[in-house]
Design an enzyme around this catalytic site. Sequence first.
Site, PDB file in Angstrom:
ATOM      1  N   GLY A   8       0.837  -1.188   0.000  1.00  0.00           N
ATOM      2  CA  GLY A   8       0.000   0.000   0.000  1.00  0.00           C
ATOM      3  C   GLY A   8       0.874   1.240   0.000  1.00  0.00           C
ATOM      4  O   GLY A   8       1.668   1.452   0.922  1.00  0.00           O
ATOM      5  N   GLY A  11       2.440   7.508  -0.935  1.00  0.00           N
ATOM      6  CA  GLY A  11       3.285   8.563  -1.489  1.00  0.00           C
ATOM      7  C   GLY A  11       4.212   9.169  -0.469  1.00  0.00           C
ATOM      8  O   GLY A  11       4.979  10.083  -0.781  1.00  0.00           O
ATOM      9  N   ASP A  14       7.525   6.542   4.383  1.00  0.00           N
ATOM     10  CA  ASP A  14       7.414   5.257   5.064  1.00  0.00           C
ATOM     11  C   ASP A  14       6.961   4.148   4.118  1.00  0.00           C
ATOM     12  O   ASP A  14       7.594   3.088   4.035  1.00  0.00           O
ATOM     13  CB  ASP A  14       6.456   5.365   6.258  1.00  0.00           C
ATOM     14  CG  ASP A  14       7.010   6.233   7.373  1.00  0.00           C
ATOM     15  OD1 ASP A  14       8.243   6.312   7.494  1.00  0.00           O
ATOM     16  OD2 ASP A  14       6.211   6.826   8.114  1.00  0.00           O
ATOM     17  N   CYS A  95     -10.704   3.321   9.488  1.00  0.00           N
ATOM     18  CA  CYS A  95     -10.211   3.371   8.112  1.00  0.00           C
ATOM     19  C   CYS A  95      -9.286   2.195   7.814  1.00  0.00           C
ATOM     20  O   CYS A  95      -9.384   1.560   6.759  1.00  0.00           O
ATOM     21  CB  CYS A  95      -9.486   4.689   7.870  1.00  0.00           C
ATOM     22  SG  CYS A  95      -8.929   4.942   6.165  1.00  0.00           S
ATOM     23  N   CYS A 194      -5.369  12.727   7.611  1.00  0.00           N
ATOM     24  CA  CYS A 194      -5.470  13.140   6.210  1.00  0.00           C
ATOM     25  C   CYS A 194      -6.626  14.107   6.014  1.00  0.00           C
ATOM     26  O   CYS A 194      -6.534  15.042   5.216  1.00  0.00           O
ATOM     27  CB  CYS A 194      -5.628  11.915   5.316  1.00  0.00           C
ATOM     28  SG  CYS A 194      -7.075  10.891   5.668  1.00  0.00           S
TER      29      CYS A 194
END
Length: 351
Positions: A8, A11, A14, A95, A194
Amino acid sequence: MNKKVVVGLSGGVDSSTAAAILHHQGYEVEGLTLWLMKGKGQCCSEGMVDAASICEQLGIAHHIVDSREQFQSNVVDYLISGYESGITPLPCSQCNKTVKFAPMLTYAREKLGIDCVATGHYARIRYDQERDRYQLLRAVDRAKDQSYFLYDLPQDLLAHTIFPLGEKEKSETRQIAQEYALHTADKPESQDLCLVEAHGSMRTFLDQYINEKQGEIVNEDGKVLGYHEGIHHYTIGQRKGLGISAPEPLYVIKLDAAMNQVVVGNRDSGTRNECTVGHINWLGIPEPKTPIQAEVQIRYRSRPAKVSVIPLESGRVKLMFDEPQFGVTPGQAAVLYDGEVVLGGGVIERF
């Protein structure tokens, strides 16, 4: 046969480094980025561009999955309904389970024929042969440990997930990224949710969905001390930004959605000896039938506190704190630990 894994990619440094580590370890890596929302944010827009750049640099395939509907229904709507009802939901664990890990593994299996996913989270997984179950452990870098947000992952996901950064310090991650000359090596670290990054603040985000509704700020005796523009602007334990004056520091100790009131009191009024936790996912151990001793974190940055865990009906538990805790907040996660091992976790219920 080559080992295959879907990583996953948000961008950020990490997840980019996690992909690079696995790639250099000989894994057959494919990148996957979830498109969660429009606008700025670590998981979207610029993040997708950076993720694509990393995949190009590593010479691996990059897949983008439109997950905006799932994110809206499982995270945004979940947050809105929670704040409207006077609780403070934790979006990240919700999430991780419903939008990220489970859908990523499903996509990997059904579309790519790959049975393993990896992310850049700071946590560890190990198999407990004696109990025949996978355990979630804290990261080596305690300052970056994200096990608190991962407590809700079921056994099937843990069994097919890799956390390449779990054994590393954050400084090591940066160093590895620089050694591999990754485009994201010097990218600033995300400092917030986010949703907050995308909208500037949680208040700005919430105000797009929840209409302001003026109400009273009262003390424990019901005396009106001031007024607010919506209980969704407040959370348990909050001290700053109350807009009232008093001879002693006051904190939010209760949000009464039915009365549309913010209740404030001194710090002692905001401490709790116990709380009830529901929607529990037991990870490190089977669901206990008798009381056990453990440590609990009631917020991501809170210190672990010793508790007695008392099983209740319907899979809920009562937590009895050895020392009273300040700022116990309905909607937040209570995650139970035995040292570095996550025993389980759930959602703090209303008082």
